[in-house]
Design a protein around this motif. Sequence first.
Motif, mmCIF file in Angstrom:
data_model
loop_
_atom_site.group_PDB
_atom_site.id
_atom_site.type_symbol
_atom_site.label_atom_id
_atom_site.label_comp_id
_atom_site.label_asym_id
_atom_site.label_seq_id
_atom_site.Cartn_x
_atom_site.Cartn_y
_atom_site.Cartn_z
ATOM 1 N N ALA A 121 0.867 -1.183 0.000
ATOM 2 C CA ALA A 121 0.000 0.000 0.000
ATOM 3 C C ALA A 121 0.902 1.232 0.000
ATOM 4 O O ALA A 121 2.111 1.130 0.224
ATOM 5 C CB ALA A 121 -0.890 -0.011 1.234
ATOM 6 N N ASP A 122 0.334 2.387 -0.243
ATOM 7 C CA ASP A 122 1.100 3.645 -0.321
ATOM 8 C C ASP A 122 0.165 4.783 0.096
ATOM 9 O O ASP A 122 -0.612 5.268 -0.712
ATOM 10 C CB ASP A 122 1.605 3.812 -1.766
ATOM 11 N N ILE A 123 0.237 5.144 1.369
ATOM 12 C CA ILE A 123 -0.682 6.166 1.903
ATOM 13 C C ILE A 123 0.115 7.353 2.427
ATOM 14 O O ILE A 123 1.144 7.172 3.080
ATOM 15 C CB ILE A 123 -1.542 5.606 3.074
ATOM 16 N N GLY A 204 0.131 10.481 -9.695
ATOM 17 C CA GLY A 204 -0.064 9.080 -9.331
ATOM 18 C C GLY A 204 0.827 8.146 -10.117
ATOM 19 O O GLY A 204 1.490 8.554 -11.076
ATOM 20 N N HIS A 205 0.863 6.894 -9.671
ATOM 21 C CA HIS A 205 1.685 5.860 -10.316
ATOM 22 C C HIS A 205 1.008 4.521 -10.082
ATOM 23 O O HIS A 205 0.221 4.360 -9.144
ATOM 24 C CB HIS A 205 3.101 5.877 -9.724
ATOM 25 N N TRP A 206 1.338 3.551 -10.942
ATOM 26 C CA TRP A 206 0.805 2.199 -10.742
ATOM 27 C C TRP A 206 1.281 1.665 -9.394
ATOM 28 O O TRP A 206 2.404 1.957 -8.961
ATOM 29 C CB TRP A 206 1.281 1.242 -11.837
ATOM 30 N N PHE A 234 -3.711 2.302 -8.787
ATOM 31 C CA PHE A 234 -2.742 3.413 -8.807
ATOM 32 C C PHE A 234 -2.995 4.337 -7.630
ATOM 33 O O PHE A 234 -4.001 4.219 -6.932
ATOM 34 C CB PHE A 234 -2.831 4.176 -10.134
ATOM 35 N N THR A 235 -2.073 5.274 -7.429
ATOM 36 C CA THR A 235 -2.226 6.232 -6.334
ATOM 37 C C THR A 235 -2.754 7.559 -6.877
ATOM 38 O O THR A 235 -2.580 7.860 -8.054
ATOM 39 C CB THR A 235 -0.880 6.517 -5.644
ATOM 40 N N VAL A 236 -3.393 8.314 -6.001
ATOM 41 C CA VAL A 236 -3.769 9.704 -6.307
ATOM 42 C C VAL A 236 -3.181 10.544 -5.181
ATOM 43 O O VAL A 236 -3.586 10.393 -4.028
ATOM 44 C CB VAL A 236 -5.292 9.885 -6.387
ATOM 45 N N GLU A 237 -2.183 11.380 -5.509
ATOM 46 C CA GLU A 237 -1.395 12.015 -4.458
ATOM 47 C C GLU A 237 -0.938 13.440 -4.761
ATOM 48 O O GLU A 237 0.258 13.714 -4.818
ATOM 49 C CB GLU A 237 -0.182 11.144 -4.122
ATOM 50 N N PRO A 238 -1.885 14.358 -4.955
ATOM 51 C CA PRO A 238 -1.469 15.752 -5.136
ATOM 52 C C PRO A 238 -0.872 16.321 -3.841
ATOM 53 O O PRO A 238 -1.115 15.783 -2.752
ATOM 54 C CB PRO A 238 -2.772 16.467 -5.492
ATOM 55 N N ILE A 259 -1.691 14.409 0.127
ATOM 56 C CA ILE A 259 -2.720 13.457 0.557
ATOM 57 C C ILE A 259 -2.757 12.362 -0.495
ATOM 58 O O ILE A 259 -2.938 12.649 -1.679
ATOM 59 C CB ILE A 259 -4.105 14.142 0.701
ATOM 60 N N GLU A 260 -2.565 11.123 -0.060
ATOM 61 C CA GLU A 260 -2.394 10.010 -1.019
ATOM 62 C C GLU A 260 -3.272 8.817 -0.658
ATOM 63 O O GLU A 260 -3.218 8.309 0.448
ATOM 64 C CB GLU A 260 -0.921 9.574 -1.008
ATOM 65 N N ASP A 261 -4.083 8.404 -1.643
ATOM 66 C CA ASP A 261 -4.899 7.202 -1.507
ATOM 67 C C ASP A 261 -4.598 6.240 -2.639
ATOM 68 O O ASP A 261 -4.051 6.635 -3.675
ATOM 69 C CB ASP A 261 -6.398 7.570 -1.546
HETATM 70 MN MN MN Z 1 2.917 7.163 -4.143
#
Ligand code: MN
Length: 289
Positions: A121-123, A204-206, A234-238, A259-261
Motif C-alpha cells: 500500500a502507499d498512503i 499518481g503511479h501504478w 494506482f495512487t492519487v497524491e497531489p 494526501i495520497e490514496d
Molecule cells: Mn505514491
Amino acid sequence: RRLGRTGRSLWPILDPNDVLGEMRLIKSPNEVACLQVAATITAQAHTDAMRYCKPGMVEFELEAALFHSFRAAGAGRLGYGSIVASGSNACVLHYTDNQTKMNENDLILIDAGAEFQYYTADITRCFPVGSRFSPEQREVYQSVLLAQKECVAMARPGRTLKEIHEHAVEVLTEELKRLKVLKGTTSSLIKAEAYRPYYPHGTGHWLGMDVHDVGRYYEQAYSNSRKLKPGMVFTVEPGLYFGEDSKAPAKLKGIGIRIEDDVLITEKGHQVLTSAVPKEIEEIESFRG
Ligand code: MN
Ligand code: GLY
Ligand code: MN
C-alpha cells in the motif's frame, strides 16, 4: 546466417520488463485481495499514528510506531522506507532521515505503506503535531484535499492518469492563486508551469508488488496516455510544498502537504482501497485530542 537443421533462426531478445509489466498491470481478484489487506493494515497504522503523536517526540518514534502496527497486523515488511516529515521537512520529497524533534506548531506528513504477500500500500496523510491546524495550514490542506477528492472522483474505465494529473494541476494552480502565491490567468500559469516550484511531482503511479509498479504509462512512445481498465491500481497524491527558500508568502513557508490514496478501477468506476484512514480536517482533529 545459418539456420541449422531446425530451420529456425536465433531467438529474438525481448526485454522481460515489458512482458511482465503488462501482466502485472491488471490485477487478478486475488491480487486485489492482497492489496486490500495491505491497504487496511496501512490505514489502521496511520490512524494509530494520529492518536499516538505528541509534541516533543522525534520523527523516528512515529516511524517505529508505524512499523510496530504493520508487523503486529501481519505485514511482511515495509513497502518502502517510511517518510515521517515534520514542518518544512515535508517539502523534501523523499525525506527519510526522520530525526527531527516535532514542534507543536508544525504539521507532520507521513508517507508509509505496509507490504502484505508482496503487495504494498502507499498512503500519505498530514496532521497537526499539536491539536489543531493553524489557519494557514488549514487553507493549504483544503486546497490539496479539494484536488485530491476531485482527482479520485475522475477515476473510471476510459480515463487516463494524464487527464487526472492535468486536473490536479488545474485545481492546484487555481488554489495557488487563491493563496496569493501566483498571479495571472490560470491557462498562462499552467503553460508556463508556474505551479512547478510548489507541485514538483506527478499525481499518481501504478501500485502493486512494487510501490512504483511496472507497466507502461503510454500506449505508444509518449503519445497517448493509456486508458484505465478494471483491475488497474494506482495512487492519487497531489500536494503543495512551500519550502523555507521558496518565493511563497512568509506565512505559508514551512508548510508541505500531500494526501495520497490507493485506487482500484472497477467495471463501473473505482474503489478507494485506503478510505479507512481519515482525511477530513474535523475527523483528523478529533483524533488529536
Ligand atoms: Mn505514491
Ligand atoms: N511513497 C512514494 C510515493 O508516494 O510515490
Ligand atoms: Mn507515498
